[in-house]
Design a protein around this motif. Structure first.
Motif, PDB file in Angstrom:
ATOM      1  N   VAL A  11       0.827  -1.203   0.000  1.00  0.00           N
ATOM      2  CA  VAL A  11       0.000   0.000   0.000  1.00  0.00           C
ATOM      3  C   VAL A  11       0.860   1.251   0.000  1.00  0.00           C
ATOM      4  O   VAL A  11       0.592   2.206  -0.735  1.00  0.00           O
ATOM      5  N   GLY A  12       1.911   1.267   0.813  1.00  0.00           N
ATOM      6  CA  GLY A  12       2.790   2.436   0.843  1.00  0.00           C
ATOM      7  C   GLY A  12       3.444   2.701  -0.497  1.00  0.00           C
ATOM      8  O   GLY A  12       3.520   3.851  -0.956  1.00  0.00           O
ATOM      9  N   THR A  13       3.921   1.641  -1.149  1.00  0.00           N
ATOM     10  CA  THR A  13       4.547   1.805  -2.466  1.00  0.00           C
ATOM     11  C   THR A  13       3.537   2.288  -3.491  1.00  0.00           C
ATOM     12  O   THR A  13       3.834   3.156  -4.327  1.00  0.00           O
ATOM     13  N   ALA A  14       2.315   1.749  -3.445  1.00  0.00           N
ATOM     14  CA  ALA A  14       1.273   2.224  -4.361  1.00  0.00           C
ATOM     15  C   ALA A  14       0.966   3.689  -4.120  1.00  0.00           C
ATOM     16  O   ALA A  14       0.763   4.459  -5.073  1.00  0.00           O
ATOM     17  N   ALA A  15       0.946   4.121  -2.855  1.00  0.00           N
ATOM     18  CA  ALA A  15       0.696   5.531  -2.543  1.00  0.00           C
ATOM     19  C   ALA A  15       1.782   6.420  -3.137  1.00  0.00           C
ATOM     20  O   ALA A  15       1.501   7.514  -3.651  1.00  0.00           O
ATOM     21  N   ASN A 340      -7.305  -5.623 -11.957  1.00  0.00           N
ATOM     22  CA  ASN A 340      -5.880  -5.809 -11.689  1.00  0.00           C
ATOM     23  C   ASN A 340      -5.020  -5.562 -12.920  1.00  0.00           C
ATOM     24  O   ASN A 340      -3.903  -5.024 -12.815  1.00  0.00           O
ATOM     25  N   GLN A 341      -5.501  -5.921 -14.100  1.00  0.00           N
ATOM     26  CA  GLN A 341      -4.726  -5.681 -15.317  1.00  0.00           C
ATOM     27  C   GLN A 341      -4.485  -4.188 -15.510  1.00  0.00           C
ATOM     28  O   GLN A 341      -3.393  -3.762 -15.891  1.00  0.00           O
ATOM     29  N   TYR A 347       0.194   1.439 -13.002  1.00  0.00           N
ATOM     30  CA  TYR A 347       0.963   1.821 -11.819  1.00  0.00           C
ATOM     31  C   TYR A 347       1.944   0.756 -11.334  1.00  0.00           C
ATOM     32  O   TYR A 347       2.730   1.034 -10.426  1.00  0.00           O
ATOM     33  N   GLY A 348       1.853  -0.446 -11.864  1.00  0.00           N
ATOM     34  CA  GLY A 348       2.719  -1.512 -11.372  1.00  0.00           C
ATOM     35  C   GLY A 348       2.338  -1.998  -9.991  1.00  0.00           C
ATOM     36  O   GLY A 348       3.164  -2.605  -9.295  1.00  0.00           O
ATOM     37  N   SER A 349       1.103  -1.753  -9.560  1.00  0.00           N
ATOM     38  CA  SER A 349       0.616  -2.180  -8.245  1.00  0.00           C
ATOM     39  C   SER A 349      -0.648  -3.019  -8.428  1.00  0.00           C
ATOM     40  O   SER A 349      -1.498  -2.687  -9.254  1.00  0.00           O
ATOM     41  N   GLN A 350      -0.748  -4.091  -7.645  1.00  0.00           N
ATOM     42  CA  GLN A 350      -1.926  -4.941  -7.766  1.00  0.00           C
ATOM     43  C   GLN A 350      -3.174  -4.200  -7.276  1.00  0.00           C
ATOM     44  O   GLN A 350      -3.104  -3.221  -6.546  1.00  0.00           O
ATOM     45  N   ALA A 351      -4.322  -4.709  -7.690  1.00  0.00           N
ATOM     46  CA  ALA A 351      -5.578  -3.963  -7.570  1.00  0.00           C
ATOM     47  C   ALA A 351      -5.956  -3.627  -6.138  1.00  0.00           C
ATOM     48  O   ALA A 351      -6.419  -2.517  -5.855  1.00  0.00           O
ATOM     49  N   VAL A 352      -5.789  -4.562  -5.212  1.00  0.00           N
ATOM     50  CA  VAL A 352      -6.248  -4.328  -3.844  1.00  0.00           C
ATOM     51  C   VAL A 352      -5.420  -3.246  -3.163  1.00  0.00           C
ATOM     52  O   VAL A 352      -5.965  -2.355  -2.501  1.00  0.00           O
ATOM     53  N   TRP A 354      -3.620  -0.917  -4.682  1.00  0.00           N
ATOM     54  CA  TRP A 354      -3.845   0.370  -5.370  1.00  0.00           C
ATOM     55  C   TRP A 354      -5.161   0.986  -4.918  1.00  0.00           C
ATOM     56  O   TRP A 354      -5.226   2.189  -4.632  1.00  0.00           O
ATOM     57  N   GLN A 355      -6.209   0.168  -4.845  1.00  0.00           N
ATOM     58  CA  GLN A 355      -7.520   0.691  -4.463  1.00  0.00           C
ATOM     59  C   GLN A 355      -7.500   1.239  -3.034  1.00  0.00           C
ATOM     60  O   GLN A 355      -8.201   2.211  -2.727  1.00  0.00           O
ATOM     61  N   THR A 356      -6.704   0.644  -2.178  1.00  0.00           N
ATOM     62  CA  THR A 356      -6.564   1.157  -0.813  1.00  0.00           C
ATOM     63  C   THR A 356      -5.779   2.456  -0.793  1.00  0.00           C
ATOM     64  O   THR A 356      -6.163   3.431  -0.139  1.00  0.00           O
ATOM     65  N   ALA A 357      -4.669   2.500  -1.536  1.00  0.00           N
ATOM     66  CA  ALA A 357      -3.735   3.619  -1.457  1.00  0.00           C
ATOM     67  C   ALA A 357      -4.252   4.901  -2.088  1.00  0.00           C
ATOM     68  O   ALA A 357      -3.865   6.001  -1.681  1.00  0.00           O
TER      69      ALA A 357
END
Length: 406
Positions: A11-15, A340-341, A347-352, A354-357
């Motif tokens: 989550v931090g990386t996606a943020a 997820n695709q 963004y290179g982040s999986q869906a869950v 990314w959706q949180t971040a």
């Protein structure tokens, strides 16, 4: 705005990757106990506004020192719930604002765990509300996707779509598949065990004062909920979650619930972990060392942040609302779906994750622009929902709404 982000996991990386495309902040420190994770998160964006640092999230003095050294206005907590209170206190004592995506941990009632609440999610944080108000600082708690966007949906429904609300039910489901793994949670197994095996909390306004929140057995009240955009019907069950504790503080509803589409395989696995004592957090002796069984389970499973390339499908977070408008009954489902695709390619982040971040980043942007603000300990349902939902579309993943179909 100058930000300290603590936690450089999925989550931090996606943020970091989401925030790098926005211009509302000047400086972000990305800190983690593992400095390599922090450096990897910063390196993934190649933006001079980001710097990496090492910090132990349980060390309040070290966190305060990092806040002061980088003159940060706000602390964004992207760690798991074990570290909520030390980071929360460090931000308060350090004079910064604070955001998190999961609240302080609950403790079941010692005698009637499946009837009465003990210490509720967030109780420790709300106990310090007056101190946050006195210092003129905002602690925006539970601003992930669930809790977070789901609370925004609840407030928007109350403000714009309903005159009276009978029930608000947060409903979470997905058709995600992780190739090559029999069991691979898409978010922290430590957190999944915590929220799924604790007694679920339900809110009912008509119950006596002091008993409006009550508990049930884990996985209670199963129902089939039909999720949108091709995900389809899933069995959902009661799970302990922050929305049930947050939404009634600012939104009038007769009943509030949270149900998760876990599926029979996940429920069976969690029950087995519980029967074997592998959900415990107190250390046990293993030869010459002591280790918490839940930490062993987490170490044996893949890091959710690394699953994106193996994952396919969509995740849906949303809020079902039943009530009336102008005397006419209605049911609506306000929702957010991430494929997820798409999240991996964009963004290179999986869906869950990314959706949180995306949600705390939007909240930070609204705070920087003085659209969202205030003082004290507040959940997302306490703030104007329109600006948040309008901004969500500009991040590439707009929300939806449909007439509910049972």
């Amino acid at each position: 705005m100058r930000i300290l982000l603590v936690g450089a996991g999925g989550v931090g990386t996606a943020a970091v990757r989401i925030a790098a495309r926005r211009d509302f902040f000047d400086h972000m420190v990305v800190a983690d106990y593992d400095p390599e994770r922090a450096r990897a998160a910063v390196g993934s964006v190649g933006d001079s506004r980001f710097v990496a640092a090492r910090v132990d999230a349980s060390d309040e003095a070290a966190v305060r020192e990092l806040l002061a050294g980088h003159r940060c206005d706000v602390l964004l907590n992207a760690t798991d719930p074990r570290f909520v209170m030390p980071l929360f206190r460090a931000a308060l004592d350090g004079g910064s604002h604070y955001l998190d995506m999961a609240m302080s941990l609950s403790r079941p009632h010692p005698e009637r765990p499946y009837e009465e609440c003990g210490v509720k999610l967030g109780d420790e944080q709300f106990a310090l509300d007056e101190e946050w108000r006195d210092r003129g600082r905002l602690a925006l708690v539970g601003i992930g996707v669930e809790p977070g966007l789901s609370d925004v949906f609840a407030r928007y429904a109350a403000d714009e779509l309903f005159d009276e609300i009978e029930e608000i039910g947060v409903r979470d489901g997905a058709d995600l598949v992780v190739d090559g793994y029999a069991f691979a949670p898409s978010f922290s197994i430590w957190t999944m065990i915590e929220e799924c095996l604790n007694p679920p909390v339900v809110y009912e306004a008509d119950r006596p004062a002091g008993r409006k929140w009550f508990t049930t057995e884990p996985f209670s009240e199963p129902e089939i909920f039909d999720f949108p955009e091709g995900i389809g019907p899933l069995e959902c069950v009661n799970v302990e979650h922050e929305e049930v504790l947050l939404i009634p503080r600012h939104v009038e509803a007769r009943r509030v619930t949270f149900k998760y589409g876990l599926g029979s395989e996940v429920i069976g696995t969690l029950r087995t972990l519980h029967r074997l004592g592998l959900d415990r957090t107190d250390p046990v002796a293993v030869g010459p060392v002591e280790v918490a069984p839940r930490d062993v389970v987490a170490a044996c499973l893949p890091d959710p942040a690394t699953l994106g390339e193996r994952m396919r499908g969509r995740t849906c977070a949303g809020t079902w609302v039943k009530g009336s408008r102008a005397g006419t009954p209605r049911e609506l489902y306000l929702y957010h779906v991430v494929d997820n695709q798409w999240s991996m390619s964009e963004y290179g982040s999986q869906a869950v994750v990314w959706q949180t971040a995306v949600n705390p980043v939007i909240a930070l942007e609204l705070m920087a622009e003085k659209v969202w603000g205030g003082a004290g300990v507040l959940g997302p349902e306490a703030l104007p929902p329109g600006p948040f939902l309008d901004r969500l579309a500009s991040y590439g993943a707009p929300w939806g709404m449909r007439e509910h179909r049972s």
